[in-house]
Motif scaffolding. Sequence first.
Motif, PDB file in Angstrom:
ATOM      1  N   ILE A   1      28.030  44.460 106.869  1.00  0.00           N
ATOM      2  CA  ILE A   1      27.472  43.411 107.341  1.00  0.00           C
ATOM      3  C   ILE A   1      26.051  43.140 106.843  1.00  0.00           C
ATOM      4  O   ILE A   1      25.426  42.105 106.488  1.00  0.00           O
ATOM      5  CB  ILE A   1      27.263  43.173 109.096  1.00  0.00           C
ATOM      6  N   LEU A   2      25.335  44.431 106.752  1.00  0.00           N
ATOM      7  CA  LEU A   2      23.830  44.616 106.196  1.00  0.00           C
ATOM      8  C   LEU A   2      24.012  44.249 104.720  1.00  0.00           C
ATOM      9  O   LEU A   2      23.111  43.588 104.292  1.00  0.00           O
ATOM     10  CB  LEU A   2      23.454  45.993 106.700  1.00  0.00           C
ATOM     11  N   LEU A   3      24.929  44.783 104.181  1.00  0.00           N
ATOM     12  CA  LEU A   3      24.799  44.358 102.615  1.00  0.00           C
ATOM     13  C   LEU A   3      25.122  42.943 102.316  1.00  0.00           C
ATOM     14  O   LEU A   3      24.366  42.380 101.578  1.00  0.00           O
ATOM     15  CB  LEU A   3      26.113  45.326 102.067  1.00  0.00           C
ATOM     16  N   PHE A   4      26.083  42.221 103.221  1.00  0.00           N
ATOM     17  CA  PHE A   4      26.215  41.024 103.191  1.00  0.00           C
ATOM     18  C   PHE A   4      25.005  40.117 103.546  1.00  0.00           C
ATOM     19  O   PHE A   4      24.744  39.132 102.548  1.00  0.00           O
ATOM     20  CB  PHE A   4      27.335  40.484 104.311  1.00  0.00           C
ATOM     21  N   GLN A   5      24.244  40.542 104.478  1.00  0.00           N
ATOM     22  CA  GLN A   5      23.134  39.737 104.944  1.00  0.00           C
ATOM     23  C   GLN A   5      21.999  39.980 103.670  1.00  0.00           C
ATOM     24  O   GLN A   5      21.270  38.885 103.692  1.00  0.00           O
ATOM     25  CB  GLN A   5      22.618  40.338 106.182  1.00  0.00           C
ATOM     26  N   ASN A   6      21.867  40.998 103.233  1.00  0.00           N
ATOM     27  CA  ASN A   6      21.014  41.289 102.193  1.00  0.00           C
ATOM     28  C   ASN A   6      21.132  40.533 101.070  1.00  0.00           C
ATOM     29  O   ASN A   6      19.965  40.003 100.605  1.00  0.00           O
ATOM     30  CB  ASN A   6      20.719  42.739 102.030  1.00  0.00           C
ATOM     31  N   THR A   7      22.415  40.505 100.790  1.00  0.00           N
ATOM     32  CA  THR A   7      22.713  39.412  99.674  1.00  0.00           C
ATOM     33  C   THR A   7      22.354  37.908  99.834  1.00  0.00           C
ATOM     34  O   THR A   7      21.542  37.251  99.036  1.00  0.00           O
ATOM     35  CB  THR A   7      24.320  39.336  99.303  1.00  0.00           C
ATOM     36  N   GLU A   8      22.600  37.337 101.135  1.00  0.00           N
ATOM     37  CA  GLU A   8      22.422  36.340 101.482  1.00  0.00           C
ATOM     38  C   GLU A   8      20.820  36.136 101.839  1.00  0.00           C
ATOM     39  O   GLU A   8      20.356  35.115 101.344  1.00  0.00           O
ATOM     40  CB  GLU A   8      23.090  35.912 102.768  1.00  0.00           C
ATOM     41  N   LEU A   9      20.116  37.126 102.160  1.00  0.00           N
ATOM     42  CA  LEU A   9      18.554  36.962 102.303  1.00  0.00           C
ATOM     43  C   LEU A   9      17.861  36.747 100.799  1.00  0.00           C
ATOM     44  O   LEU A   9      17.148  36.166 100.618  1.00  0.00           O
ATOM     45  CB  LEU A   9      17.907  38.261 102.879  1.00  0.00           C
ATOM     46  N   ALA A  10      18.603  37.708  99.598  1.00  0.00           N
ATOM     47  CA  ALA A  10      18.244  37.340  98.498  1.00  0.00           C
ATOM     48  C   ALA A  10      18.289  35.910  97.980  1.00  0.00           C
ATOM     49  O   ALA A  10      17.339  35.565  97.419  1.00  0.00           O
ATOM     50  CB  ALA A  10      18.687  38.337  97.602  1.00  0.00           C
ATOM     51  N   LYS A  11      19.305  35.424  98.132  1.00  0.00           N
ATOM     52  CA  LYS A  11      19.657  34.148  97.732  1.00  0.00           C
ATOM     53  C   LYS A  11      18.890  33.203  98.669  1.00  0.00           C
ATOM     54  O   LYS A  11      18.471  32.258  98.046  1.00  0.00           O
ATOM     55  CB  LYS A  11      21.242  33.743  98.021  1.00  0.00           C
ATOM     56  N   LEU A  12      18.523  33.438  99.845  1.00  0.00           N
ATOM     57  CA  LEU A  12      17.777  32.599 100.591  1.00  0.00           C
ATOM     58  C   LEU A  12      16.488  32.467 100.210  1.00  0.00           C
ATOM     59  O   LEU A  12      15.662  31.535  99.880  1.00  0.00           O
ATOM     60  CB  LEU A  12      17.738  33.070 102.129  1.00  0.00           C
ATOM     61  N   GLU A  13      15.681  33.676  99.494  1.00  0.00           N
ATOM     62  CA  GLU A  13      14.530  33.733  99.015  1.00  0.00           C
ATOM     63  C   GLU A  13      14.427  32.706  97.874  1.00  0.00           C
ATOM     64  O   GLU A  13      13.570  32.115  97.767  1.00  0.00           O
ATOM     65  CB  GLU A  13      14.092  35.138  98.956  1.00  0.00           C
ATOM     66  N   GLN A  14      15.336  32.972  97.049  1.00  0.00           N
ATOM     67  CA  GLN A  14      15.368  32.110  95.802  1.00  0.00           C
ATOM     68  C   GLN A  14      15.766  30.602  96.048  1.00  0.00           C
ATOM     69  O   GLN A  14      14.986  29.858  95.451  1.00  0.00           O
ATOM     70  CB  GLN A  14      16.678  32.629  95.012  1.00  0.00           C
ATOM     71  N   GLN A  15      16.380  30.091  97.036  1.00  0.00           N
ATOM     72  CA  GLN A  15      16.522  28.796  97.362  1.00  0.00           C
ATOM     73  C   GLN A  15      15.253  28.328  98.018  1.00  0.00           C
ATOM     74  O   GLN A  15      14.963  26.993  97.794  1.00  0.00           O
ATOM     75  CB  GLN A  15      17.945  28.812  98.538  1.00  0.00           C
ATOM     76  N   ASN A  16      14.519  29.197  98.833  1.00  0.00           N
ATOM     77  CA  ASN A  16      13.303  28.568  99.444  1.00  0.00           C
ATOM     78  C   ASN A  16      12.247  28.242  98.392  1.00  0.00           C
ATOM     79  O   ASN A  16      11.484  27.377  98.482  1.00  0.00           O
ATOM     80  CB  ASN A  16      12.855  29.792 100.563  1.00  0.00           C
ATOM     81  N   ALA A  17      12.362  29.358  97.252  1.00  0.00           N
ATOM     82  CA  ALA A  17      11.548  29.173  96.471  1.00  0.00           C
ATOM     83  C   ALA A  17      11.764  27.686  95.607  1.00  0.00           C
ATOM     84  O   ALA A  17      10.685  26.859  95.080  1.00  0.00           O
ATOM     85  CB  ALA A  17      11.367  30.177  95.448  1.00  0.00           C
ATOM     86  N   ASP A  18      12.994  27.482  95.270  1.00  0.00           N
ATOM     87  CA  ASP A  18      13.218  26.265  94.592  1.00  0.00           C
ATOM     88  C   ASP A  18      13.116  25.149  95.402  1.00  0.00           C
ATOM     89  O   ASP A  18      12.718  23.982  94.749  1.00  0.00           O
ATOM     90  CB  ASP A  18      14.821  26.354  94.431  1.00  0.00           C
ATOM     91  N   TYR A  19      13.300  25.155  96.675  1.00  0.00           N
ATOM     92  CA  TYR A  19      12.920  23.931  97.693  1.00  0.00           C
ATOM     93  C   TYR A  19      11.457  23.839  97.538  1.00  0.00           C
ATOM     94  O   TYR A  19      11.066  22.683  97.285  1.00  0.00           O
ATOM     95  CB  TYR A  19      13.263  24.492  98.702  1.00  0.00           C
ATOM     96  N   GLN A  20      10.668  24.639  97.766  1.00  0.00           N
ATOM     97  CA  GLN A  20       9.164  24.489  97.760  1.00  0.00           C
ATOM     98  C   GLN A  20       8.668  23.943  96.103  1.00  0.00           C
ATOM     99  O   GLN A  20       7.761  23.104  96.019  1.00  0.00           O
ATOM    100  CB  GLN A  20       8.554  26.046  97.766  1.00  0.00           C
ATOM    101  N   LYS A  21       9.443  24.508  95.302  1.00  0.00           N
ATOM    102  CA  LYS A  21       9.010  24.030  94.046  1.00  0.00           C
ATOM    103  C   LYS A  21       9.156  22.493  93.983  1.00  0.00           C
ATOM    104  O   LYS A  21       8.426  21.815  93.114  1.00  0.00           O
ATOM    105  CB  LYS A  21       9.705  24.836  93.079  1.00  0.00           C
TER     106      LYS A  21
END
Length: 432
Positions: A158-178
Motif C-alpha cells: 500500500i505504501l508503494l501504491f501511495q508513493n506512486t500516487e504521491l509522485a503523480k500528484l506532485e506532477q499534477q499539482n505542478a501542471d495545475y499551478q502552471k
Amino acid sequence: MSLRAKFILLLSSIFLVVVANTFIIYVLDKQGQAKLEAVIHTHDALDESEKLYNQITNAETGQRGYLLTQDLNYLEPYYTALEQVKQHFLTINKLTLNNPEQQDTLTEIDELVDKKLAELALTVTLVMQGTPYALEEAKAIVLTNEGKKYMDQIREHILLFQNTELAKLEQQNADYQKNRLFITHFVTLQIPLMLILLVFCAFYINAKLFKPLKLLIQNTDQLEKGEKPKTLTISSHDEIGYVLKRFARMSDIVYERTSKLNFQASHDHLTGVLNRTELKPALKQAITTCSEDNKLAVIFIDINKFKQLNDEYGHLIGDQVLIETAKRITSSVRADDDVYRYGGDEFVIITHNIAKYRHINAMITHLLARFDNPFVFEQLTLNISLSIGVALAPDHSLDHQELLRLADQAMYHAKHELKNSYHIYNNYNQED
C-alpha cells in the motif's frame, strides 16, 4: 469601400480579437478544471488506499477480540470491516483502471488481502465451533505470526501504491499551478492589448471622420468665399457607437474573468489543512468571541530539523513528513479547533473555549504523544519531534498579529529545551 463599411470592418476585427481571447481563456480554464479533477482523482485514490488498510486492521481487531473473549459483539465490527474492505478495494481498482503499474500492485495487494482475510476467517470459524481443540488450533494459527507477515506485506504494498500516487500528484499539482499561472499572465496581457486597440481605433476615427469633417469646414469656408467646394461623402456613426457599447460589454467580461482567475483556494494543496491566507480573518473573528472563562489559544508548531531532513532525504520525503505531520496534528485537536499550514514546516492551531491552563497543557501533551511513534516511509524510519509555542487571548493580547508573534516567540523558547517540548508564553506568571 464606404467609410461605414471600413468602421464596421475595424470594429468587427476588434470584436473578434476579444471573442477569440475570451474563448482561449475559456479553453484554458476548462483544461485547468480537467487538471484539478485529476488532482482530486489522485487524492481519492490515496484516501481509499488508506481506508482499505484501516479496514483490514479493523477486521483483525474484531477477530482478535472475538478470539480472546468469544464475545459475538466483536463479530459485528469484523464483518462490517470485511464489507468495507471489498468496497474500498473496488473503488481503488476503478480509480486506477488506466494505470497498469498500479493495477499490478493492486493485484498483489488483493492476493495478500485474500490470504489475510482467509487467516482471519479460519480462526473465527474455529472459535465458533466452541471446542477446546478448535480454540487451541485458532490460537496456534495466531501464534504463527503468519497474519502479521501478511499485514506487513500489505502495508508495504500500500505504501508503494501511495508513493506512486504521491509522485503523480506532485506532477499534477505542478501542471495545475502552471495552467493557473499561464491564464493569469494571459489575462493580464489583455489589458495593454485592449488599450492599444482603443488608441488605434481613436486615431483611425480621427483620420477617417474628423479629418474629413475638417475638410468639410474648409469647404464651407471656400463656399463662403465663393469658391467651388470639394464633394465629400459623410457617413453616419450611429452603428459605430453601438459596436463600441458591445466592446465595453466584452471588456467587462474580460475583467470579470480576471477577478475569478485571481481567486485563491482556501486550503493548502499538499497537506489539506487551511492555508495561511485564511488564518488572519479567522483569528481576528475568534478573538472577538473569547473571554476570561473561554480563552483562545494560538499554538505555533515547528518541525525540528526539517531543513536538515529535507536536504538529506529530498523534498519527496519532506512532503510526506509534512503530510503525516498535518494528519497527526489534525487527529489530535478537537472538532471545533482549526489547523493551518503557516509556512514551510510551520503549523498553527487556533483552539477555542479553553477554560484553564491545564486544559491546553493536556491537549499539547496528547499532541506530542502522537509523535512518539516514528514516521515510516517504505524502508525509511524517521523520528520527528516538534517545538511548540502557545499564546492565549485575552491573557496575553487581543491583537491577532501580536498573538502570533508571542506564540512564535514561545516556540523558539521551546526549541532550546528538550525535544517534543512546548512553552506557553509567560506561563510561569499565570495561575491555573
